[in-house]
Design an enzyme around this catalytic site. Structure first.
Site, PDB file in Angstrom:
ATOM      1  N   HIS A 130      21.064 -17.210   1.720  1.00 39.07           N
ATOM      2  CA  HIS A 130      21.025 -16.481   0.445  1.00 39.07           C
ATOM      3  C   HIS A 130      21.861 -15.212   0.570  1.00 39.07           C
ATOM      4  CE1 HIS A 130      17.027 -18.391   1.167  1.00 39.07           C
ATOM      5  NE2 HIS A 130      17.284 -18.932  -0.010  1.00 39.07           N
ATOM      6  N   GLY A 173       6.536   1.865  -6.554  1.00 40.31           N
ATOM      7  CA  GLY A 173       5.734   2.490  -7.593  1.00 40.31           C
ATOM      8  C   GLY A 173       4.942   1.581  -8.491  1.00 40.31           C
ATOM      9  N   ASP A 217      -1.633   3.562   2.866  1.00 40.80           N
ATOM     10  CA  ASP A 217      -1.039   2.403   2.221  1.00 40.80           C
ATOM     11  C   ASP A 217      -1.665   2.217   0.837  1.00 40.80           C
ATOM     12  OD1 ASP A 217       0.498  -0.221   2.290  1.00 40.80           O
ATOM     13  OD2 ASP A 217      -1.540  -0.899   1.894  1.00 40.80           O
ATOM     14  N   THR A 237      -0.914  -2.630   5.446  1.00 45.57           N
ATOM     15  CA  THR A 237      -0.972  -3.460   4.250  1.00 45.57           C
ATOM     16  C   THR A 237      -2.414  -3.478   3.756  1.00 45.57           C
ATOM     17  OG1 THR A 237      -1.493  -5.537   5.371  1.00 45.57           O
ATOM     18  CG2 THR A 237       0.850  -4.938   5.205  1.00 45.57           C
TER      19      THR A 237
END
Length: 603
Positions: free
Chosen positions: A236, A425, A576, A521
């Site tokens: 890609h 955001g 996070d 995460t």
């Protein structure tokens, strides 16, 4: 007409290319709405296959995956737009309605059939195909998923936890799995051999320029200098390992070294030590047949001279492209014992098939059969889930869930502020959108008290309203949770039962993402909540631990996600965002409106 393409409308291009597959192979049909190419059903019992094999990915890699559908190879392929993963819903419809899937009981019985889903190791593909697999499991389908990562162009250090990308070697996994399924072998055996083939693959590509995607501006598409080649470029246009000015012999030598040099600790993924090795030289789309012949001859000569490797099978042609990529890739398959009592990998590669993307003709009998059968049945969404008997207090569950979701809505501005510093955001807005949609659903249709029914009714709301990577992660987790709860029914819905089901779902999620505690995460909040709930049965203690873990992500450098690419020191300033939002949801489940109400300190 574009100066770069005959068809410059990417939507029209993909649609017509998919239709063309059905024109060149009478054994396949097209679900145009969902971009699924699938084997036409037969009524005479001539096809004895018990296991269906499904793959797919972004368009632009033809003949993978659409032209690999045919008797003896794939049962169906699912196409996305150019270089973009198909959606989870497309894949679910392929599994549930366009192949034989032999649904089984909720205890995971074999049932004598099932579906193998193979996917290349790209985040979007793994998450969307994974979501569909978990939904199919929750609906009672016996389904397994194999992820293929064969590219050594980007080494361990740069790839990190994401691992190797999937490229042309994936085609060999498809051929081996499809041929074994065609012999009537079980899903366990087909999945086992597919994984074994994937584990014994190495590939690397090289290209003289980036490709141009139809519908995009043509200027700047060619960025490599004249005479320069990029080694390890992805399919890609992803960056490779280096850009160099090399003649073909030096280029091939460097590519083979990346695959076969055991001293290269960054890329020594496989010890190619079998007596039997398969070589595939793949055209990325823009190399002439004449030049592919010269490249293949050079590769074969160097393998024998430098590595004493004389491949038992040599495949040269166009198997997986990057549109009209001016490059090629080399793949080596280390042939090993399948441990299923035969057939061998070589026998499976040699087995006949009727797929136009494989170097095999369509038989005279298939043309003369003039099969026009299609699969038109609607695929149930399983919105109406049968009661499971896993019962709890509906009123208290509704109150806890409502508070948890309201917490997510209320903390949106804070999560957005954090994500503006370390991400793009949108995390807070995405969580708020999902939470508000579920709250609306709960106000219209309150919880029933049956855990399976209640979670299953929330799943489609999340899938419709939450997008991006976090949306896919939540969709996978919740689909798996439905399946896990079914295995525990009937009974009383206690915190310990919830913990057991959540633990199964955490394990399922880990198959689709490399994220683990410490990677910054949402998993940093999820894992401790599930662990402590299982240990104590105390929701409040579990929520406190999850909140503390979310706080602990402040100063933690990210290993995954957009933050890795953005860089900077923002991670030192804020926790996070995903973990923070999830921690506030857990607080609500514990009956706590805010950290201040609980008497805990906050960042």
């Amino acid at each position: 007409m574009s100066a770069k393409h005959f068809i410059n409308d990417p939507t029209h291009l993909v649609a017509t290319a998919l239709h063309a597959v059905t024109l060149t192979n009478p054994s396949v049909a097209l679900d145009a709405e969902n971009k699924i190419v699938y084997l036409r059903p037969v009524q005479d019992g001539s096809r004895k296959q018990k296991v269906s094999v499904i793959s797919g990915g972004g368009s632009g890699h033809e003949p993978s995956f659409t032209s690999m559908v045919g008797p003896g190879l794939l049962s169906a392929s699912v196409a996305g737009t150019i270089f973009a993963s198909p959606s989870a819903e497309q894949v679910r419809r392929a599994i549930m309605g366009r192949v034989d899937n032999n649904e089984v009981d909720n205890k995971g019985g074999d049932g004598g059939g099932g579906v193998l889903v193979t996917v290349m190791n790209y985040t979007g593909d793994v998450l969307n195909f994974g979501t569909a697999v978990e939904k199919a499991k929750a609906a009672g389908v016996n389904v397994e998923m194999v992820v293929v990562g064969d590219d050594v162009g980007v080494g361990r250090a740069k790839a990190g936890k994401v691992g190797r990308r999937g490229i042309a070697g994936t085609v060999l996994v498809h051929k081996i799995a499809g041929a074994l399924a065609a012999r009537g072998r079980s899903l366990r055996e087909v999945a086992q051999v597919a994984r074994l083939a994937a584990q014994n693959l190495v590939s690397v590509g090289a290209s003289l320029e980036h490709v141009h995607v139809p519908g995009r501006r043509a200027d700047g598409a060619q960025y490599l200098k004249a005479g320069e080649v990029e080694i390890g470029m992805g399919i890609h246009n992803e960056p490779g390992s280096s850009k160099e000015s090399l003649e073909l012999p030096e280029l091939v030598a460097k590519m083979l070294g990346q695959m076969l040099d055991p001293s290269d600790e960054d890329r020594a993924f496989l010890n190619v030590n079998s007596n039997e090795v398969v070589l595939m030289v793949n055209n990325l789309g823009g190399v002439s047949v004449l030049e592919m012949g010269g490249i293949t001859a050079e590769v074969v000569a160097q393998l024998e001279k430098k590595y004493n490797i004389r491949p038992v099978r040599i495949l040269s042609g166009t198997y997986m492209t990057a549109l009209n990529g001016l490059g090629f890739s080399i793949t080596l398959l280390n042939v090993v014992n399948t441990d299923i009592g035969g057939p061998s990998m070589i026998e499976l590669l040699d087995a006949p098939c009727e797929a136009t993307g494989w170097a095999a003709p369509i038989s005279k009998g298939s043309w003369e059969a003039k099969n026009t059968a299609t699969r038109e049945q609607e695929v149930a969404n399983h919105d109406d889930i049968s009661p499971s008997g896993l019962k709890g207090d509906a009123k208290s569950a509704q109150e806890a869930l409502t508070l948890g979701l309201q917490n997510v809505v209320d903390v949106e501005k804070e999560v957005t502020r954090f994500d503006t510093i370390v991400g793009d955001g949108d995390c807070g807005i995405g969580l708020k959108r999902g939470a508000e949609a579920i709250l609306k659903r709960l106000s219209e249709k309150p919880l029933t008290g049956d855990a399976v029914v209640d979670v299953a009714n929330i799943v489609p709301v999340v899938e419709r309203t939450m997008d991006g990577t976090s949306g896919a992660l939540y969709a996978i987790f919740l689909n798996s949770l439905v399946h896990s709860l079914k295995t525990l029914a009937p009974g009383e819905m206690t915190p310990k039962v919830w913990a057991a089901a959540l633990k199964q779902s955490v394990d399922a999620l880990s198959k689709y993402t490399p994220a683990r505690p410490g990677d910054r995460t949402l998993v940093d909040a999820l894992h401790p909540f599930v662990e402590v709930l299982g240990q104590t049965g105390d929701v409040k203690q579990a929520a406190k631990t999850a909140f503390e873990a979310a706080e602990g992500t402040k100063g933690m450098k990210a290993s995954l996600g957009r933050t890795v690419y953005i860089g900077g020191s923002g991670y030192e300033e804020v926790p996070d965002p995903g973990a923070w939002g999830l921690a506030y949801f857990f607080l609500g489940l514990a009956g706590v409106k805010s950290v201040e109400d609980a008497g805990w300190e906050k960042i």
